[in-house]
Design a protein around this motif. Structure first.
Motif, mmCIF file in Angstrom:
data_model
loop_
_atom_site.group_PDB
_atom_site.id
_atom_site.type_symbol
_atom_site.label_atom_id
_atom_site.label_comp_id
_atom_site.label_asym_id
_atom_site.label_seq_id
_atom_site.Cartn_x
_atom_site.Cartn_y
_atom_site.Cartn_z
ATOM 1 N N ARG A 132 -15.206 35.462 68.096
ATOM 2 C CA ARG A 132 -16.428 34.660 67.918
ATOM 3 C C ARG A 132 -17.032 34.905 66.532
ATOM 4 O O ARG A 132 -17.466 33.970 65.863
ATOM 5 N N GLU A 133 -17.045 36.140 66.090
ATOM 6 C CA GLU A 133 -17.592 36.450 64.774
ATOM 7 C C GLU A 133 -16.728 35.810 63.685
ATOM 8 O O GLU A 133 -17.250 35.304 62.674
ATOM 9 N N ALA A 134 -15.416 35.778 63.906
ATOM 10 C CA ALA A 134 -14.528 35.134 62.929
ATOM 11 C C ALA A 134 -14.822 33.636 62.851
ATOM 12 O O ALA A 134 -14.821 33.041 61.758
ATOM 13 N N GLN A 135 -15.084 33.026 63.993
ATOM 14 C CA GLN A 135 -15.423 31.598 64.009
ATOM 15 C C GLN A 135 -16.737 31.337 63.277
ATOM 16 O O GLN A 135 -16.868 30.340 62.550
ATOM 17 N N ASN A 136 -17.702 32.214 63.476
ATOM 18 C CA ASN A 136 -18.977 32.072 62.770
ATOM 19 C C ASN A 136 -18.773 32.142 61.258
ATOM 20 O O ASN A 136 -19.366 31.373 60.493
ATOM 21 N N LEU A 137 -17.943 33.064 60.830
ATOM 22 C CA LEU A 137 -17.677 33.204 59.399
ATOM 23 C C LEU A 137 -16.945 31.974 58.860
ATOM 24 O O LEU A 137 -17.211 31.513 57.742
ATOM 25 N N GLN A 138 -16.009 31.440 59.652
ATOM 26 C CA GLN A 138 -15.316 30.227 59.247
ATOM 27 C C GLN A 138 -16.305 29.076 59.063
ATOM 28 O O GLN A 138 -16.242 28.322 58.079
ATOM 29 N N ALA A 139 -17.242 28.950 60.025
ATOM 30 C CA ALA A 139 -18.233 27.875 59.930
ATOM 31 C C ALA A 139 -19.141 28.078 58.731
ATOM 32 O O ALA A 139 -19.503 27.115 58.037
ATOM 33 N N GLU A 140 -19.499 29.333 58.457
ATOM 34 C CA GLU A 140 -20.393 29.621 57.336
ATOM 35 C C GLU A 140 -19.768 29.190 56.016
ATOM 36 O O GLU A 140 -20.467 28.740 55.095
ATOM 37 N N PHE A 141 -18.427 29.275 55.909
ATOM 38 C CA PHE A 141 -17.751 28.898 54.676
ATOM 39 C C PHE A 141 -17.094 27.512 54.771
ATOM 40 O O PHE A 141 -16.256 27.147 53.950
ATOM 41 N N GLY A 142 -17.498 26.754 55.812
ATOM 42 C CA GLY A 142 -17.009 25.385 55.925
ATOM 43 C C GLY A 142 -15.566 25.255 56.296
ATOM 44 O O GLY A 142 -14.906 24.267 55.949
ATOM 45 N N LYS A 143 -15.026 26.229 57.019
ATOM 46 C CA LYS A 143 -13.604 26.204 57.343
ATOM 47 C C LYS A 143 -13.337 26.211 58.850
ATOM 48 O O LYS A 143 -12.228 26.501 59.289
ATOM 49 N N PHE A 144 -14.377 25.897 59.660
ATOM 50 C CA PHE A 144 -14.154 25.907 61.107
ATOM 51 C C PHE A 144 -13.894 24.482 61.593
ATOM 52 O O PHE A 144 -14.530 23.523 61.158
ATOM 53 N N GLY A 145 -12.960 24.393 62.531
ATOM 54 C CA GLY A 145 -12.783 23.137 63.257
ATOM 55 C C GLY A 145 -11.786 22.202 62.633
ATOM 56 O O GLY A 145 -11.540 22.216 61.433
ATOM 57 N N PHE A 146 -11.243 21.349 63.513
ATOM 58 C CA PHE A 146 -10.280 20.350 63.074
ATOM 59 C C PHE A 146 -10.786 18.942 63.362
ATOM 60 O O PHE A 146 -10.337 17.978 62.764
ATOM 61 N N GLY A 147 -11.758 18.843 64.288
ATOM 62 C CA GLY A 147 -12.248 17.517 64.665
ATOM 63 C C GLY A 147 -13.103 16.886 63.594
ATOM 64 O O GLY A 147 -13.022 15.690 63.329
#
Length: 523
Positions: free
Chosen positions: A118-133
């Motif tokens: 979950r923390e890794a996902q948060n970091l991905q979102a913070e740097f604009g790298k989360f999600g494929f949709g």
């Protein structure tokens, strides 16, 4: 109402026509007890329907009040359009998400790996790298846009949930602000849960940083609670005794609160008053059905008429359970015979006739005490009495009815007593004092109750038998014993049907006459 095939009570509210189109696509989180009913408003949907998840009528009314207040806030938000969230409000909503995420797994946070992911996902979102949709595979998207879409993909559903719980519709700038705060709160909660999963339950030193969401009850200008109550009374037109008593309850609330601006009243204020009434030994039924009810109708009228923004009294009630040993009962045969025989020897009209009328119709004593000569009629050859609001007051619209007279009443000479009289049968309206507050028929009812008590019978709440209302309980008991259909008995005594199906059709005067004739009158 109850849904066909279910014993649970159900809330049904039509979507207001003026906002039906704009509400399409909204997700509602209707509060139902300790849970929520999640409903999506789809194209063509005309109403909102959800189970109240209880069979208890009192609990259903309380849950319905909370749900209706929520829906009214939602419809008001749609009408007013998207609003701007302040920074404090965004942090407060994020705090609600934080507490939910922490409290839900406090005793069993699960494996460390889950929170690390979950923390890794948060970091991905913070740097604009989360999600494929939304953002993950897009090319040529700027860094700010990629970050925004990453946050939307990860936390958009969370934002929708907490906004819908509060019935909030916000603008694009506010949504971006809220998503940023949700990311911060989610990281804080995830790291805390990760430490707990590792066995570290030391307090979260930053848990107190989230403010409470500001109460949205402040009006644009000062509004007096008594003015709201008076507005409700003018429209609803309850009995004068209800107006007088409930207005006093509103005055008592204001005296307790020490301020008279209804727009500044919060749910916490109402709860504090409720708790004070309970601590003072007040009856839960009186507190719920009279004192808090007075506040509810006043604030609800104010909210519906745009005097205040919400109803802070909605859903506030004393929680209690009616014990079997506390339920009121009807007179037994010996008690009924003693009262009716004593009444038969009386010359005072109210004492002579009201016990007999109540015993043979199951009517409320007040309904009979306000009878006028013109309310005693003969229709289709059936002698009957009309119970109508024109004569005084009735509990509700379903209480207005025409009830046949029992053969025992006719044999006792009631029609001869009425004769060609007009006006009240059991009191002299001309002798009423101009400044009298209690209605004459209630004074008569009180006098009858006092007379019954003087007979030496065991009556009163301590004995679970009201001196007059016990006739109503007795009538329903005898009706069941006589095999009278519940819908017929309800029509006679003026009880509302307990389902939509039972409200269809009517009970004829002849059917009621035949049923009433089967009710035994003790000698």
């Amino acid at each position: 109402m109850k849904r066909p095939g279910s014993t649970f009570h159900q809330l049904v509210q039509r979507i207001p026509a003026d906002i039906a189109g704009r509400a399409v696509g909204m997700r509602l989180a209707i509060p139902v007890g300790d849970e929520t009913a999640d409903i999506l408003i789809t194209p063509g949907r005309k109403d909102i329907r959800t189970s109240l998840r209880t069979r208890d009528p009192r609990e259903a009314r309380e849950r319905q009040a909370v749900a209706v207040a929520y829906l009214e806030a939602v419809w008001r938000s749609v009408r007013e359009g998207p609003r701007r969230l302040t920074h404090k409000e965004a942090v407060a909503l994020a705090g609600e998400a934080y507490r939910t995420l922490v409290e839900r797994v406090e005793d069993d946070p699960g494996p460390v790996e889950g929170w690390a992911i979950r923390e890794a996902q948060n970091l991905q979102a913070e740097f604009g790298k989360f999600g494929f949709g939304r953002a993950g595979l897009k090319i040529g998207v700027g860094e700010a846009e990629r970050r925004r879409e990453s946050l939307e993909e990860l936390l958009g559903p969370v934002a929708d949930g907490f906004l819908s719980r509060r019935g909030l519709i916000i603008d694009a700038e506010s949504r971006a602000r809220l998503l940023e705060q949700l990311l911060s709160a989610d990281r804080q909660a995830s790291l805390l849960n990760l430490r707990r999963a590792e066995g570290d339950y030391s307090p979260d030193s930053e848990a107190g940083r989230f403010p409470a969401f500001p109460e949205a009850t402040k009006a644009t200008s000062s509004v007096n609670l008594l003015d709201l109550f008076d507005g409700w009374a003018r429209e609803r037109k309850p009995s004068q005794s209800t107006v007088d008593q409930w207005r006093k309850h509103c005055e008592s609330f204001l005296a307790f609160l020490g301020k008279d601006d209804a727009g500044q009243v919060t749910k916490t204020d109402v709860v504090r008053w409720k708790d004070a009434l309970v601590a003072a030994g007040g009856s839960p039924k009186t507190i719920n059905d009279s004192k808090l009810a007075a506040l509810r109708v006043a604030f609800e009228w104010g909210a519906r008429n745009v005097r205040v923004s919400s109803n802070p009294a909605a859903g506030v009630a004393v929680a209690f359970k009616v014990r079997l040993q506390d339920r009121m009962q009807g007179f037994d045969d010996v008690e009924a015979a003693a009262i009716l025989n004593a009444a038969a020897r009386e010359t005072r009209p109210a004492i002579r006739w009201l016990p007999l009328l109540c015993a043979t119709t199951g009517a409320r004593v007040g309904e009979m005490a306000q009878l006028r000569g013109e309310d005693v009629i003969t229709k289709d050859g059936i002698a009957a009495v009309r119970i109508t609001a024109e004569a005084g007051s009735v509990k509700n619209a379903g209480s207005e009815r025409t009830v046949p007279l029992h053969p025992a009443v006719l044999e006792a000479g009631f029609m001869v007593f009425v004769g060609d009289r007009k006006g009240p049968l059991f009191f002299n309206a001309e002798r009423r004092k101009a400044d009298a507050k209690k209605p004459s028929h209630k004074i008569v009812a009180k006098n009858v109750a006092s007379w019954v008590k003087e007979l030496g019978l065991e009556t009163g709440r301590a004995h679970r038998k009201d001196p007059s209302h016990a006739w109503r309980h007795r009538f329903k008991t005898l009706a069941r014993a006589a095999g009278i259909n519940d819908s017929v008995a309800d029509a006679i005594v003026g009880h509302a049907p307990d389902s939509v199906a039972k409200a269809y059709g009517t009970v004829t005067l002849a059917t009621m006459r035949d049923a009433i004739a089967r009710i035994p009158v003790p000698r």
